[in-house]
Structure formats: C-alpha cells, structure tokens
Design a protein around this motif. Sequence first.
Motif, PDB file in Angstrom:
ATOM      1  N   ALA A 390       0.811  -1.216   0.000  1.00 40.64           N
ATOM      2  CA  ALA A 390       0.000   0.000   0.000  1.00 40.64           C
ATOM      3  C   ALA A 390       0.846   1.268   0.000  1.00 40.64           C
ATOM      4  CB  ALA A 390      -0.929  -0.002   1.205  1.00 40.64           C
ATOM      5  N   CYS A 391       2.083   1.185   0.455  1.00 37.26           N
ATOM      6  CA  CYS A 391       2.871   2.410   0.626  1.00 37.26           C
ATOM      7  C   CYS A 391       3.254   3.018  -0.723  1.00 37.26           C
ATOM      8  CB  CYS A 391       4.132   2.137   1.439  1.00 37.26           C
ATOM      9  SG  CYS A 391       5.159   3.617   1.580  1.00 37.26           S
ATOM     10  N   PRO A 392       2.823   4.253  -0.978  1.00 35.80           N
ATOM     11  CA  PRO A 392       3.126   4.873  -2.264  1.00 35.80           C
ATOM     12  C   PRO A 392       4.597   5.237  -2.417  1.00 35.80           C
ATOM     13  CG  PRO A 392       1.987   6.419  -0.838  1.00 35.80           C
ATOM     14  CD  PRO A 392       1.993   5.100  -0.121  1.00 35.80           C
ATOM     15  N   MET A 393       5.352   5.213  -1.321  1.00 35.05           N
ATOM     16  CA  MET A 393       6.762   5.588  -1.407  1.00 35.05           C
ATOM     17  C   MET A 393       7.681   4.367  -1.456  1.00 35.05           C
ATOM     18  SD  MET A 393       6.444   8.764  -1.586  1.00 35.05           S
ATOM     19  CE  MET A 393       8.142   9.330  -1.536  1.00 35.05           C
ATOM     20  N   GLY A 394       7.126   3.174  -1.300  1.00 34.48           N
ATOM     21  CA  GLY A 394       7.973   1.976  -1.324  1.00 34.48           C
ATOM     22  C   GLY A 394       8.752   1.770  -0.037  1.00 34.48           C
ATOM     23  N   GLU A 396       9.033   0.406   4.221  1.00 32.48           N
ATOM     24  CA  GLU A 396       8.740  -0.827   4.954  1.00 32.48           C
ATOM     25  C   GLU A 396       8.224  -0.522   6.363  1.00 32.48           C
ATOM     26  OE1 GLU A 396      12.165  -3.794   3.675  1.00 32.48           O
ATOM     27  OE2 GLU A 396      12.644  -1.688   3.352  1.00 32.48           O
ATOM     28  N   PRO A 397       6.987  -0.027   6.448  1.00 36.38           N
ATOM     29  CA  PRO A 397       6.448   0.331   7.763  1.00 36.38           C
ATOM     30  C   PRO A 397       6.370  -0.855   8.715  1.00 36.38           C
ATOM     31  CG  PRO A 397       4.774   0.539   6.032  1.00 36.38           C
ATOM     32  CD  PRO A 397       6.070   0.285   5.347  1.00 36.38           C
ATOM     33  N   ASN A 398       6.174  -2.071   8.179  1.00 36.50           N
ATOM     34  CA  ASN A 398       6.095  -3.238   9.058  1.00 36.50           C
ATOM     35  C   ASN A 398       7.379  -3.392   9.856  1.00 36.50           C
ATOM     36  OD1 ASN A 398       7.445  -3.835   6.632  1.00 36.50           O
ATOM     37  ND2 ASN A 398       7.052  -6.024   6.816  1.00 36.50           N
ATOM     38  N   GLU A 419      11.420   9.313   4.161  1.00 33.10           N
ATOM     39  CA  GLU A 419      10.599   9.562   2.973  1.00 33.10           C
ATOM     40  C   GLU A 419       9.110   9.449   3.274  1.00 33.10           C
ATOM     41  OE1 GLU A 419      12.699   7.229  -0.378  1.00 33.10           O
ATOM     42  OE2 GLU A 419      13.876   7.163   1.458  1.00 33.10           O
ATOM     43  N   CYS A 420       8.777   9.025   4.493  1.00 35.67           N
ATOM     44  CA  CYS A 420       7.376   8.839   4.857  1.00 35.67           C
ATOM     45  C   CYS A 420       6.692  10.185   5.039  1.00 35.67           C
ATOM     46  CB  CYS A 420       7.297   8.036   6.148  1.00 35.67           C
ATOM     47  SG  CYS A 420       5.648   7.986   6.834  1.00 35.67           S
ATOM     48  N   PHE A 421       5.591  10.404   4.331  1.00 38.77           N
ATOM     49  CA  PHE A 421       4.876  11.663   4.506  1.00 38.77           C
ATOM     50  C   PHE A 421       3.556  11.451   5.249  1.00 38.77           C
ATOM     51  CE2 PHE A 421       3.500   9.921   0.562  1.00 38.77           C
ATOM     52  CZ  PHE A 421       2.204  10.347   0.332  1.00 38.77           C
ATOM     53  N   GLU A 422       3.459  10.312   5.902  1.00 41.81           N
ATOM     54  CA  GLU A 422       2.364  10.037   6.835  1.00 41.81           C
ATOM     55  C   GLU A 422       0.995  10.033   6.176  1.00 41.81           C
ATOM     56  OE1 GLU A 422       3.093  12.547  10.265  1.00 41.81           O
ATOM     57  OE2 GLU A 422       5.202  11.952  10.260  1.00 41.81           O
ATOM     58  N   CYS A 423       0.935   9.476   4.970  1.00 40.50           N
ATOM     59  CA  CYS A 423      -0.342   9.420   4.249  1.00 40.50           C
ATOM     60  C   CYS A 423      -1.306   8.423   4.898  1.00 40.50           C
ATOM     61  CB  CYS A 423      -0.115   9.034   2.799  1.00 40.50           C
ATOM     62  SG  CYS A 423       0.549   7.371   2.585  1.00 40.50           S
ATOM     63  N   GLY A 424      -0.770   7.411   5.582  1.00 41.28           N
ATOM     64  CA  GLY A 424      -1.640   6.485   6.294  1.00 41.28           C
ATOM     65  C   GLY A 424      -2.101   5.264   5.514  1.00 41.28           C
ATOM     66  N   CYS A 425      -1.647   5.109   4.275  1.00 40.72           N
ATOM     67  CA  CYS A 425      -2.060   3.934   3.488  1.00 40.72           C
ATOM     68  C   CYS A 425      -1.677   2.641   4.212  1.00 40.72           C
ATOM     69  CB  CYS A 425      -1.387   3.926   2.121  1.00 40.72           C
ATOM     70  SG  CYS A 425      -1.947   5.233   1.047  1.00 40.72           S
ATOM     71  N   CYS A 426      -0.513   2.651   4.862  1.00 34.10           N
ATOM     72  CA  CYS A 426      -0.031   1.449   5.533  1.00 34.10           C
ATOM     73  C   CYS A 426      -0.964   1.049   6.675  1.00 34.10           C
ATOM     74  CB  CYS A 426       1.393   1.649   6.028  1.00 34.10           C
ATOM     75  SG  CYS A 426       1.641   3.169   6.972  1.00 34.10           S
ATOM     76  N   SER A 427      -1.240   1.984   7.567  1.00 37.82           N
ATOM     77  CA  SER A 427      -2.102   1.649   8.711  1.00 37.82           C
ATOM     78  C   SER A 427      -3.487   1.239   8.243  1.00 37.82           C
ATOM     79  CB  SER A 427      -2.244   2.847   9.652  1.00 37.82           C
ATOM     80  OG  SER A 427      -1.003   3.364  10.012  1.00 37.82           O
ATOM     81  N   LEU A 436       0.846   2.117  12.304  1.00 36.94           N
ATOM     82  CA  LEU A 436       2.144   2.219  11.633  1.00 36.94           C
ATOM     83  C   LEU A 436       2.595   3.668  11.465  1.00 36.94           C
ATOM     84  CD1 LEU A 436       1.443  -0.621   9.080  1.00 36.94           C
ATOM     85  CD2 LEU A 436       2.953  -0.717  11.052  1.00 36.94           C
ATOM     86  N   VAL A 437       1.630   4.565  11.165  1.00 35.57           N
ATOM     87  CA  VAL A 437       2.000   5.976  11.011  1.00 35.57           C
ATOM     88  C   VAL A 437       2.587   6.495  12.319  1.00 35.57           C
ATOM     89  CG1 VAL A 437       1.118   8.285  10.605  1.00 35.57           C
ATOM     90  CG2 VAL A 437       0.274   6.386   9.234  1.00 35.57           C
ATOM     91  N   GLN A 438       1.955   6.093  13.403  1.00 35.91           N
ATOM     92  CA  GLN A 438       2.432   6.549  14.702  1.00 35.91           C
ATOM     93  C   GLN A 438       3.838   6.026  14.993  1.00 35.91           C
ATOM     94  OE1 GLN A 438      -0.722   6.193  17.497  1.00 35.91           O
ATOM     95  NE2 GLN A 438       0.626   6.633  19.223  1.00 35.91           N
ATOM     96  N   PHE A 439       4.081   4.759  14.640  1.00 33.81           N
ATOM     97  CA  PHE A 439       5.439   4.225  14.803  1.00 33.81           C
ATOM     98  C   PHE A 439       6.426   5.060  13.989  1.00 33.81           C
ATOM     99  CE2 PHE A 439       3.478   0.008  16.035  1.00 33.81           C
ATOM    100  CZ  PHE A 439       4.051  -0.038  17.288  1.00 33.81           C
ATOM    101  N   MET A 440       6.008   5.424  12.773  1.00 30.27           N
ATOM    102  CA  MET A 440       6.866   6.241  11.912  1.00 30.27           C
ATOM    103  C   MET A 440       7.159   7.580  12.589  1.00 30.27           C
ATOM    104  SD  MET A 440       7.765   5.139   8.884  1.00 30.27           S
ATOM    105  CE  MET A 440       7.509   3.855   7.708  1.00 30.27           C
ATOM    106  N   GLN A 441       6.103   8.205  13.122  1.00 27.52           N
ATOM    107  CA  GLN A 441       6.273   9.514  13.753  1.00 27.52           C
ATOM    108  C   GLN A 441       7.222   9.417  14.935  1.00 27.52           C
ATOM    109  OE1 GLN A 441       2.117  10.050  14.536  1.00 27.52           O
ATOM    110  NE2 GLN A 441       1.776  11.368  12.751  1.00 27.52           N
TER     111      GLN A 441
HETATM  112  S1  SF4 Z   1       2.387   6.696   6.035  1.00 28.20           S
HETATM  113 FE1  SF4 Z   1       2.800   4.562   5.568  1.00 28.20          FE
HETATM  114  S2  SF4 Z   1       2.114   4.333   3.479  1.00 28.20           S
HETATM  115 FE2  SF4 Z   1       2.346   6.538   3.802  1.00 28.20          FE
HETATM  116  S3  SF4 Z   1       4.432   7.013   3.176  1.00 28.20           S
HETATM  117 FE3  SF4 Z   1       4.520   6.575   5.357  1.00 28.20          FE
HETATM  118  S4  SF4 Z   1       5.028   4.408   5.445  1.00 28.20           S
HETATM  119 FE4  SF4 Z   1       4.314   4.795   3.381  1.00 28.20          FE
END
Ligand code: SF4
Lengths: 455, 331
Positions: A390-394, A396-398, A419-427, A436-441
């Motif tokens: 799902a991630c548009p940036m490619g 690995e949120p997992n 490169e994550c812009f927190e679009c949320g597709c992953c979660s 997953l977005v929260q883990f990224m943040q």
């Molecule tokens: S929020 Fe998830 S899907 Fe969106 S860019 Fe970040 S890791 Fe990728």
Amino acid sequence: MSLLSWSKSALPTFSRGGIHPDEHKELTENLPIEDFIPTSVSLPVSQSLGPSAEPLVVKAAKVKRGDVIATVPGGGVSLHAPVSGIIKNVQTGPHASLVYDTVITIQAKPGEDDPQFPEQAGWQALPVAQMLERIRDAGVVGLGGAAFPTYRKLTLPKDAKVDTLVINGSECEPYLTCDYRLMLEESEKVVLGSWLISKIIGVKNCVIGVEDNKQPAAEKMRQTIAELGLDKMDPPVKMTVVVTQTRYPQGSEKQLVQSLTGRLVPKGGLPMHVGIVVQNVATAIACLEAIRNGKPVLERVLTVSGLGIKTPKNLRVPIGTSVEDLLAYCGGYSGEVVKILLGGPMMGRTIADLGVSVTKGSSGLLFLTAAETSITRYQPCISCGECIDACPMGLEPNRVSQYMEAGRPLETEQFGIRECFECGCCSWSCPSHRPLVQFMQVAKAAYRRHERKAK
Amino acid sequence: MSEAEVTPTPTLHLSSGPHIASGRTTAQIMWMVNLALLPALLWAWAVFGWVVLAITLSSILGCVVAEYAVCRIAKNVSTLPDGSAVCSGLLLAYTLPPGIPIWMPFIGGMLALIFTKGIFGGLGYNIFNVALVGRAMMMATFPVEMTTRWLTPAFGNVDAVSAATVLAQIKLGGQEALAKILAAVPDGGQLWFDFFLGMRAGSIGEVSVVMILLGAAFLLWKGIIKLYIPLSILVGVALMAPFSPAPEIYMLGGGIWLGAFFMATDYVTSPTMPRGQIIFGLGIGLLTGIIRNWGGYPEGICYAIMLMNILTPALNDWFRPKRLTADGAPS
Ligand code: SF4
Ligand code: SF4
C-alpha cells in the motif's frame, strides 16, 4: 502489485501503492456551498508552518474586517480579522495540532461600512513582485491542508527551471467535497487564479488534476477554460484538465506530479526540482482574490460531514469559527460520535475540545461514529506485506514497527522513515490494526532528538 | 433549545491518523484460510471415513489448549479468537496418516504450538511453520505410526495400496514397484487422474489436488494468498521431476499441493516481497526434489519448507521494495 490486481483503468495514476477507501462523498457532494457567520470567532495566531505570529491587538480594541490582527515579526504570513467587531480576549486557548496557542477572540459586529473588497482595475498587469507581495500580505497559505506560506512557495530560487504549474483538484481524502464544490461553483476563479500563478512563476503550461470520481468538476473546468480563452490572454497559458484514477493519495504532491507528468521527484527533493510547482484549487482562488481584490484570507470553504452529524454541509466560514458553533449549525450529533477530526479521515487530526476552531488549513470537520472509524487494540505483525504493497513511497512500515517494538528506534532509517509523509495507506491496510504511522512519527522524533544531542 | 445543546459531549478518542481502516482483520484472514481448508477435509471424510474428523478434532484441540495455556501463562490477551491456533491444528491433521491413533495428534498439536509459537512470543513471532514442526516432531516421536497407518480409499483404483503410499512404494521398489502399481489399475494410463481427484492413500488433507485447488482458488479470489510462492514451488518441483521414475505421480503425489498453497504461503514464515517469494518457492521446490530423489524420505516438502523458513529473514533483507525515487534503491 499483485498478480491478481492488474489495474483495470487506463487513466493515469502514480506508479506504486495507494488505496481506495470508501469515499463517503455522497454525504455532501451535491450540497452547494452555504455561508455561515458565527457570533464570535477565535483565531489561534499559529495558522501556518514556520515561526508563529504575534498578536497586534489587545482586549476591547475595535477591528474591521480585513485588519491585520497578528503577524510574524520580521515579515511573514499575517492573520486578519475575518469579521468586524470587538476583541473579546487575547489568551491561551486550544489549537487543533499544537494543543495550545495564543488565541484572539472577536465578538462579531458587522457594520454597514465593512470592506467588501471589490475588483481593482489593472490587476492583470501588475508586476510579478507586487503580485507576490499581495499574496504575502493577504496571508495566503496552502489551503489543501499543508498551510505552507504560498508566497514562499511561489518565490523560486534564481536557478530554478520550472515549466509547468500543477493545480491540485484531486481531493483524494474520503468525505471531503469542498474543493469539488469550488471547482463546480467557482470554476472561473480557479482558472483565473491558476493563470495568475502561471504568470508569477513564468510558465506557459498548466495541468489541472481531477480524480475520476469528480467528472462533473473536470467537465466544468474544461468549459470554463474554453470560455475564458486562456491561450489568448497575456501571457497565454495552455491549460489542460487531466482526469486521474481515483486512488488515495492522488493529491499528494509527489504522487500527483508523477500521475500528471510522469516525472519522479528525487529523494528529499521538491516538485520544483523536476520543473513543477503544485498548488491546490482553493489556494488558486485565494491568490486571485489577493491580487484582484486585495482581499486577505478571511474565510475558507470546508466540508462538515460524517455519520455523526445530523446535516452534513459544505460551508464557507470565517477563519476562527469554532467546532462547537459548526456542530450546532449542522444540527448536532447524530448517533454515537467517537472521534471528531479537523481535516480528512486519512491525515486529519482528532480534537479533544469543542472550542478548537477552524484554521486556514482545515479542509474538513468530521464527526465519526464507531461504525465508520476504527478503534481497536492492535495485534502483532503477521508479515502479510499489505502495508508494503500500500505504501506509495515503497517503504517498509512493518519493519519500522517491529524495530520500534523491540526498542531500537535508531535502526529504522534503513526502512525509509525519512521519505514517509504520513499518508496512512499502511495503517489503513494493516489487518492487525497496527498504528504504523504513529510508529513512523515516533521513529522520526527519536532521530530528531538523537541529532539534537549529537550537535 | 436545539437538540445539540442537550446532547452531552461524547467521549472523544484521540489518535494519529488514519482514522479509517480497510475492514480486513487478522482474524478474518485466518478464518477464511480455515474455510478454504474445508473441501479437503470433506473429501478425506468421504474416502477415509469418520475417523479423519476425530483426528482433525484432536489435533485442533491440542493446538487450542496449548495456545490458551500459553496466553494465560504469558498473561497476554487471549489470541484464540483470531483462528490461528485452529488453523495450525487443521494443517497439522492434514499431514497425518488417517489411521494414526487418535490421541497422538493432540500431543503433536500441543508440542507444535508450545515450541514453535509459544516460546517465541506468540502470533507473528514464530520462525517455522507451526503445523510442519508438529509433523516433524511426530515423525521423530512416533515413526512407525506416522509412516504405516495408511487407509485404503473408499473408491478408486489404487486399492492395492494399503501398506504405504505410492510414493513410498516407488521409493523402496523403484521401477518394479511402479510397474506393479500400474498393473493393478485396470486402465493403467489413468493413474494420474485418480491422484488428481484424490482416490489414493495418503495423508488426510493432501490426497485430493482438486479439493486443495478449490480452497486455494477461494484464497486467491479473496486476495489472501498470491501466486508467487505456490507457482515457483511447482516450477521447482517440476524441474526435478525428470529424475523420478514416475514424473506425473511425483508431481501429484505427496503433500506438494497442500504445502505449496497452504503451508508455504503462511505469512509469518514466508518472505514479503515478490522476488523473495519466488526464490523461497523455487528453493522449496528444488529441495523437495532433492529429498525425494536422493534423500532418505519418499516425501520432502515438509522439510523443504522448514529449511526455507530459516532463510525468510535473510530474503526479506535481500529483496526490498523499490522506492519511489529516480533510482528506486532503498537507502
Ligand atoms: S504513512 Fe505509511 S504508506 Fe504513507 S508514506 Fe509513510 S510508510 Fe508509506
Ligand atoms: S500490514 Fe500489518 S501485519 Fe501486515 S506486514 Fe504490515 S504491519 Fe505487518
């Protein structure tokens, strides 16, 4: 990405990832924009990215519609009184994303002599520098949600080679229909605004991207472009409307640039680096009004929606209108509301206080019931790979989430957190409901702390 | 007074986005896999009788009891409703001969769950496929029962085969054994068809390729499994088929199809990226062929999958998603 999900549509889209959530646009897409003016407005002084503004008014002062009430010392985006009235208070109050901020409250007292900002003569021929000044003085910021100061985005470095303006009419967030209504009801302003921006950045080519689920808007925009004869104006601009696939996050800059022009924005770069400037449709209107009418950003159009509000609406409201007033105006709660958001359901922010008010970047106010939102305990990662697909940036949120759980935040950079812009597709895609977005943040914050310490 | 004023402020939840979700859950996925496994069980019941249901129940019970105990001891939220323990139990039962004493699968299921999943941290943390570890442990613990308790199918031509599976007979007797089996079939050439339908001796869930494909088609349609792993396993196995005395029986016999579509596709123990999945599948296919043709066992997919399970973390490191940048390299 999967063998079984070959795209059926021939319409252009970005090359990787993305999702298609339930749109829920039917709740408001056919409702014309209504005006609503509350009896008082509360404006947090921080309305855009960058340094915060400081209040210029004190309690009990009288202000007129359009007066500057706060500004960034040393030049920056100003904040204006959206209504005439009396300053009721300047004090700490709730803010949608900063939690607390200095808030200026104005008791509205509309008068006969309120400025109406009529069209000024000769606006088309103003020098570019003056146009930029007007945009800055009008306090225009990205109205699609990012709220980045527009004059800064349009002031290009000397060596920039920009050839195309992309106007973002994607509105890919579910529920939101305010940009759609603007394209239908104020297409002329969108087109003229886009023409002005093209002139400012010196390009002859403008592409307006509209998603497939907003065909009537695309049609209307095409008609208007033909009627106004953009190719015969001075300077002439070739303006085209391109219908893209309905796919979230179509409205994200990098994705939209790729969908419309095939160009890939380099890592850590901006669309500018591949010759493109992106502006949202509502921002184009704000630029036009700033230049043609000398009108500051005093109000914005937003969608009030969700199954938790009695009568969803598209509204034009003064900046500073409180959630409480909007709730009452839209008939109150319907059903059991569990979340209230400013913005869309993918990237919007939950609020805890009905006193929070609409800022320049608020494109939606959503009242969500338990049936439409997800509040669940999360489970371990089962390595299904849905988030990667799902991630548009490619990214690995997992794996970021697994490293975060293992207490190793400073090893997550390899999985792409920058490169994550927190679009949320992953979660959205995760069957284990992992945040997953929260883990990224949190991972990004860990790096920021680490880098500060290193200095 | 408007209604909005009398409605009390609700309890508001705060979280970062997104605030909506696809609606698919881990439990849904597991239960759909369990559903997809049912055709094979129905077929086993038809050809081997009620006993297979008892064996399957015993195996599921072993897994479920162990999962419950592990969750209690670790003071974790019970993961029983997610269906993964039931799934492990089903799959373990499918690898067992239908004549095995009914209490054995219970023990096997318990051991498998505790040693593969429990001590590694529960759902998502196991390195090996739970059911396959169960089978391997049972092979070591009950070698005779695991290799001799075959039942003759209720219909079909291969009724001469009651002591061992066809693959085992060919393994032991080579061309001679194959000739004897073929002679026992009235219209000799149709043996592959019996295998395809499932009229042969074998483990409970593996005998009918048709029934396995039926379940697999459902999972493909639901987007739960993708073809990368199963197809590359089949390709790998096919590459080794010429070395076997009876290539078509080699392709259709044993647990290849069950393993390819239901065991190797287990998310937790297989790679996530397509290229990693293809290497994973080819490896399983080739190893299966090597074990069958030159190893000590007539059947090899179980060990082949476990061997490749070990490589999964490495494959995930080697094959990464392509970034959306000009060069696409993960950095
Ligand atoms: S929020 Fe998830 S899907 Fe969106 S860019 Fe970040 S890791 Fe990728
Ligand atoms: S979608 Fe969720 S469960 Fe699946 S790999 Fe990503 S984080 Fe793990």
